[in-house]
Design a protein around this motif. Structure first.
Motif, mmCIF file in Angstrom:
data_model
loop_
_atom_site.group_PDB
_atom_site.id
_atom_site.type_symbol
_atom_site.label_atom_id
_atom_site.label_comp_id
_atom_site.label_asym_id
_atom_site.label_seq_id
_atom_site.Cartn_x
_atom_site.Cartn_y
_atom_site.Cartn_z
ATOM 1 N N MET A 1 0.838 -1.214 0.000
ATOM 2 C CA MET A 1 0.000 0.000 0.000
ATOM 3 C C MET A 1 0.870 1.261 0.000
ATOM 4 S SD MET A 1 -3.029 0.427 -0.480
ATOM 5 C CE MET A 1 -3.598 2.024 0.093
ATOM 6 N N ILE A 2 0.435 2.207 -0.767
ATOM 7 C CA ILE A 2 1.172 3.468 -0.795
ATOM 8 C C ILE A 2 0.639 4.405 0.270
ATOM 9 C CG2 ILE A 2 1.583 5.549 -2.157
ATOM 10 C CD1 ILE A 2 1.679 3.776 -4.603
ATOM 11 N N GLN A 3 1.569 4.870 1.093
ATOM 12 C CA GLN A 3 1.180 5.810 2.135
ATOM 13 C C GLN A 3 1.534 7.225 1.716
ATOM 14 O OE1 GLN A 3 3.178 4.499 5.667
ATOM 15 N NE2 GLN A 3 1.266 3.626 6.464
ATOM 16 N N VAL A 4 0.609 8.134 1.945
ATOM 17 C CA VAL A 4 0.897 9.532 1.660
ATOM 18 C C VAL A 4 0.891 10.300 2.974
ATOM 19 C CG1 VAL A 4 0.210 11.573 0.375
ATOM 20 C CG2 VAL A 4 -0.211 9.311 -0.577
ATOM 21 N N LYS A 5 2.096 10.661 3.393
ATOM 22 C CA LYS A 5 2.198 11.421 4.654
ATOM 23 C C LYS A 5 2.080 12.905 4.360
ATOM 24 C CE LYS A 5 5.598 8.438 6.720
ATOM 25 N NZ LYS A 5 6.999 8.640 6.423
ATOM 26 N N LYS A 6 1.590 13.615 5.361
ATOM 27 C CA LYS A 6 1.435 15.062 5.215
ATOM 28 C C LYS A 6 2.789 15.733 4.963
ATOM 29 C CE LYS A 6 -2.289 17.532 7.451
ATOM 30 N NZ LYS A 6 -2.867 17.819 8.773
ATOM 31 N N GLU A 7 3.809 15.271 5.736
ATOM 32 C CA GLU A 7 5.138 15.890 5.599
ATOM 33 C C GLU A 7 5.669 15.716 4.185
ATOM 34 O OE1 GLU A 7 5.685 13.011 8.688
ATOM 35 O OE2 GLU A 7 3.785 14.060 8.464
ATOM 36 N N THR A 8 5.370 14.531 3.606
ATOM 37 C CA THR A 8 5.852 14.270 2.249
ATOM 38 C C THR A 8 5.229 15.252 1.269
ATOM 39 O OG1 THR A 8 5.809 11.958 2.887
ATOM 40 C CG2 THR A 8 6.215 12.434 0.575
ATOM 41 N N LEU A 9 3.935 15.502 1.461
ATOM 42 C CA LEU A 9 3.244 16.453 0.580
ATOM 43 C C LEU A 9 3.853 17.849 0.695
ATOM 44 C CD1 LEU A 9 -0.557 15.577 0.840
ATOM 45 C CD2 LEU A 9 0.998 15.211 -1.078
ATOM 46 N N TYR A 10 4.100 18.270 1.960
ATOM 47 C CA TYR A 10 4.700 19.596 2.152
ATOM 48 C C TYR A 10 6.088 19.645 1.528
ATOM 49 C CZ TYR A 10 0.917 20.750 5.399
ATOM 50 O OH TYR A 10 -0.303 21.001 5.947
ATOM 51 N N ALA A 11 6.880 18.585 1.796
ATOM 52 C CA ALA A 11 8.245 18.547 1.249
ATOM 53 C C ALA A 11 8.201 18.628 -0.270
ATOM 54 C CB ALA A 11 8.958 17.269 1.702
ATOM 55 N N GLY A 12 7.259 17.871 -0.871
ATOM 56 C CA GLY A 12 7.129 17.871 -2.327
ATOM 57 C C GLY A 12 6.738 19.243 -2.855
ATOM 58 N N MET A 13 5.811 19.868 -2.157
ATOM 59 C CA MET A 13 5.337 21.191 -2.571
ATOM 60 C C MET A 13 6.486 22.195 -2.529
ATOM 61 S SD MET A 13 1.725 21.766 -2.569
ATOM 62 C CE MET A 13 0.960 21.697 -0.944
ATOM 63 N N LEU A 14 7.231 22.153 -1.425
ATOM 64 C CA LEU A 14 8.352 23.077 -1.244
ATOM 65 C C LEU A 14 9.393 22.860 -2.340
ATOM 66 C CD1 LEU A 14 9.501 25.245 0.649
ATOM 67 C CD2 LEU A 14 10.756 23.414 1.817
ATOM 68 N N LYS A 15 9.709 21.577 -2.574
ATOM 69 C CA LYS A 15 10.694 21.241 -3.593
ATOM 70 C C LYS A 15 10.214 21.694 -4.971
ATOM 71 C CE LYS A 15 13.796 17.324 -3.641
ATOM 72 N NZ LYS A 15 13.821 15.854 -3.566
ATOM 73 N N GLY A 16 8.915 21.504 -5.209
ATOM 74 C CA GLY A 16 8.327 21.929 -6.473
ATOM 75 C C GLY A 16 8.449 23.427 -6.668
ATOM 76 N N LEU A 17 8.184 24.179 -5.596
ATOM 77 C CA LEU A 17 8.284 25.639 -5.688
ATOM 78 C C LEU A 17 9.729 26.069 -5.909
ATOM 79 C CD1 LEU A 17 5.734 26.763 -2.947
ATOM 80 C CD2 LEU A 17 5.536 27.080 -5.421
ATOM 81 N N LEU A 18 10.660 25.404 -5.196
ATOM 82 C CA LEU A 18 12.073 25.744 -5.376
ATOM 83 C C LEU A 18 12.512 25.460 -6.814
ATOM 84 C CD1 LEU A 18 13.653 24.458 -2.025
ATOM 85 C CD2 LEU A 18 13.282 26.827 -2.753
ATOM 86 N N THR A 19 12.040 24.317 -7.359
ATOM 87 C CA THR A 19 12.377 23.983 -8.739
ATOM 88 C C THR A 19 11.792 25.022 -9.691
ATOM 89 O OG1 THR A 19 12.303 21.663 -8.138
ATOM 90 C CG2 THR A 19 12.307 22.159 -10.481
ATOM 91 N N THR A 20 10.562 25.447 -9.402
ATOM 92 C CA THR A 20 9.938 26.473 -10.235
ATOM 93 C C THR A 20 10.759 27.761 -10.206
ATOM 94 O OG1 THR A 20 7.792 25.542 -9.727
ATOM 95 C CG2 THR A 20 7.806 27.754 -10.649
ATOM 96 N N PHE A 21 11.304 28.063 -9.022
ATOM 97 C CA PHE A 21 12.128 29.253 -8.886
ATOM 98 C C PHE A 21 13.400 29.109 -9.737
ATOM 99 C CE2 PHE A 21 15.325 31.757 -6.482
ATOM 100 C CZ PHE A 21 14.772 33.010 -6.707
ATOM 101 N N ASP A 22 14.038 27.926 -9.659
ATOM 102 C CA ASP A 22 15.230 27.656 -10.480
ATOM 103 C C ASP A 22 14.915 27.802 -11.959
ATOM 104 O OD1 ASP A 22 16.934 27.169 -8.426
ATOM 105 O OD2 ASP A 22 16.685 24.986 -8.443
ATOM 106 N N LEU A 23 13.746 27.261 -12.292
ATOM 107 C CA LEU A 23 13.293 27.275 -13.681
ATOM 108 C C LEU A 23 13.075 28.724 -14.150
ATOM 109 C CD1 LEU A 23 10.765 24.548 -14.171
ATOM 110 C CD2 LEU A 23 10.000 26.719 -14.924
ATOM 111 N N ALA A 24 12.472 29.535 -13.265
ATOM 112 C CA ALA A 24 12.203 30.935 -13.596
ATOM 113 C C ALA A 24 13.499 31.702 -13.816
ATOM 114 C CB ALA A 24 11.380 31.584 -12.493
#
Lengths: 166, 141
Positions: B1-24
């Protein structure tokens, strides 16, 4: 038209370009984090190993390839480096894994970025996988001494255990 | 079973935003430069210059900008160019395959080297297929 108007237009273009990529990149990264958290690739490399056995790859070699496929070249190379330190890969495997991941990595992110621009997915994905496979096949044949003496591989190629470093 | 933890979601979101910043950081300057090149007519000049080479791949001279920024900078830069220029689907497909096989060369060759491959070897196995596929694409499409 003044230079400022052009600069402004360029900036707006840039922002809209960033936006159109951000809405792809952010969800991908979230999904990848979840995958990493659940160590999904351990399970996959176990399943993917049998069809790749004929390339002379052990299960240890399949894992870094998968990591590169999904998470990218940097992560894949990181796994190679730590596996080499732990002595988990043969010279041939390091060469094969490094070669295949140089061609095929970050398959989800790269592919979806370009798909977003309007390019069909198979055109982006298939050549990378086919060429990476062909390259490892050739390396395996050379390794088995089929095309050239296998010492050639060690001599000229391409790989030197001493070169692996963090 | 795949578990989705809240921290993982936040970490992913943060990483996504940082990547978007790099991309920009890459895409915005590239988009501005390409817009200026386009408006000033410098793009036409560069395109004429690159046209004979690009014809080998069935591409217009303009496409050289996308191809070279992908080869030498990275895929984000190439996308910035692609989105700012108007290229045909045929051109997009050819550039797409070529860049999938070979991109961010300075950066990625250095990474491959750390994993034990020689620079010359990796350059060879990435650039040759990329060029061949481009020629094939120009001929096919």
């Amino acid at each position: 038209m003044s230079i400022f108007a052009t600069l402004w237009e360029g900036l707006l273009n840039g922002i809209s370009n960033v936006w159109s990529l951000a809405i792809i990149v952010i969800p991908i990264i979230i999904v990848l984090e979840i995958a990493k958290d659940n160590s999904i690739l351990d399970k996959w490399s176990h399943k993917l190993h049998p069809p790749l056995k004929h390339l002379g790859l052990s299960e240890n070699a399949v894992f870094p390839i998968l990591v590169a496929f999904i998470f990218g070249l940097t992560y894949g190379s990181g796994v190679i480096i730590s596996y080499v330190k732990e002595g988990k890969l043969s010279d041939y495997e390091v060469r094969a894994v490094g070669s295949s991941m140089a061609l095929a990595h970050a398959l989800i992110e790269d592919t979806l970025l370009f798909w977003r621009v309007g390019i069909p997915i198979w055109i982006l994905l298939l050549p990378r996988l086919v060429i990476a496979y062909a390259l490892v096949w050739v390396l395996n044949r050379i390794h088995a001494g089929r095309f050239l003496p296998s010492s050639v591989l060690a001599k000229f190629t391409f790989f030197n255990r001493k070169r692996v470093n963090l | 079973m795949i578990q989705v933890k809240k921290e993982t979601l936040y970490a992913g979101m943060l990483k996504g935003l940082l990547t978007t910043f790099d991309l920009a950081k890459i895409i915005i300057p590239v988009s501005i430069v390409v817009t200026i090149l386009g408006k000033s007519g410098a793009l036409e000049f560069l395109a004429d210059f690159a046209a004979p080479l690009m014809r080998v791949f069935g591409l217009s001279g303009k496409a050289a900008l996308a191809l070279f920024s992908g080869y030498f900078i990275n895929l984000y830069a190439a996308i910035g160019v692609i989105l700012t220029l108007s290229l045909t689907l045929k051109e997009l497909m050819i550039i797409g395959v070529m860049l999938m096989l070979s991109h961010s060369l300075f950066m990625e060759l250095a990474i491959s080297k750390k994993a034990g491959c020689s620079l010359f070897y990796v350059l060879l196995v990435r650039l040759i297929p990329s060029l061949l596929v481009g020629i094939l694409g120009g001929w096919l499409f």
